[in-house]
Motif scaffolding. Structure first.
Motif: not given
Length: 269
Positions: A113-119, A185-196, A231-241
């Motif tokens: 329950g830390v986040v409700k929606k993630a992208r 994606l961000l305009d349709s639903v603002q997630p609690d976190l983006v994994f990039y 800009q949308r105040n959405v936290p983002v976690a990045t990985v190098i891939g």
């Protein structure tokens, strides 16, 4: 594998990585991994009893050694100096990936329950097939993969949104596609976190890439993705891939681009 140490060394030499902003996660526990992966597969991996066929599919030799998301929620942006193991599946490893770090992390965050929606915004040149398959039963974890269509894996999984790119795509068309997709994606639903997943195997000279993106194009992509989330105040976690180059120092510096862009955005704010 040496690129990870070289990436860390390069960031240290630039003054971007230092004791105040570096965090070391604890060792992954088999019991927790089994909440996302097949318990029998986890045990075989830990015990070193995978058969030769499974090891060939994974593409890596077995060896003994093997929070970014939570830090992103705290600080707005957090960058993992490895990760992006998106070819890891529920019960097997593939394409140099053993366990799927992002699928594991998002399942933990949703279950607790830390986040409700993630992208999941995957810009590695190869489709995030393992992530798509492992999160198909998690509607609150939206998976998006922007990848070269005629590339590994041959058998694609179905993400919530797949954007297959043509061979040889160049900077401007690529950036337009990435930004239009992310904005939607961000305009349709603002997630609690983006994994990039900031894979650099899109680079024009990457031997496994098959796209024609410059290093400036990679920098523009990473800055644009991070800035849109910020800009949308959405936290983002990045990985190098992914990224593949016989010049390991050049590869490490290419992987550093996303961290450098994140650092600049933090300094400017």
């Amino acid at each position: 594998m040496e690129k990870f140490a070289r990436l860390h060394g390069y960031l240290r030499s630039r003054g971007i990585a230092h004791g105040d902003n570096e965090f070391r996660p604890g060792r992954a526990k088999a019991a927790l991994l089994s909440q996302a992966h097949c318990p029998q597969y986890v045990s075989a991996m830990v015990d070193g009893t995978l058969d030769a066929r499974a090891l060939r599919r994974m593409g890596l030799p077995w060896r003994e050694a093997l929070m970014t998301a939570q830090l992103a929620l705290q600080h707005g942006i957090a960058c993992h100096l490895a990760g992006g193991t998106h070819h890891g599946h529920y019960d097997f490893g593939s394409g140099f990936c053993i366990f799927n770090d992002q699928a594991f992390a998002v399942r933990q965050l949703l279950n607790r329950g830390v986040v409700k929606k993630a992208r999941m915004f995957d810009c590695d040149v190869h489709q995030g097939d393992g992530t798509a398959a492992m999160l198909t039963d998690k509607p609150r974890a939206f998976t998006c993969s922007i990848h070269c269509e005629k590339n590994f894996p041959v058998r694609k999984m179905k993400s919530d949104l797949d954007v297959g790119l043509p061979l040889g795509m160049t900077d401007q068309d690529y950036l337009d596609t990435v930004f239009e997709t992310l904005d939607r994606l961000l305009d349709s639903v603002q997630p609690d976190l983006v994994f990039y997943d900031a894979g650099v195997d899109i680079f024009q000279h990457d031997p496994l890439g098959r796209l024609h993106i410059s290093e400036q194009g990679i920098a523009d992509r990473d800055r644009g993705v991070l800035a849109r989330c910020r800009q949308r105040n959405v936290p983002v976690a990045t990985v190098i891939g992914g990224g593949y180059d016989d010049d390991r120092d050049a590869l490490a510096q290419r992987h550093a681009i996303v961290i450098e862009q994140a650092f600049e955005l933090k300094v400017e704010s």
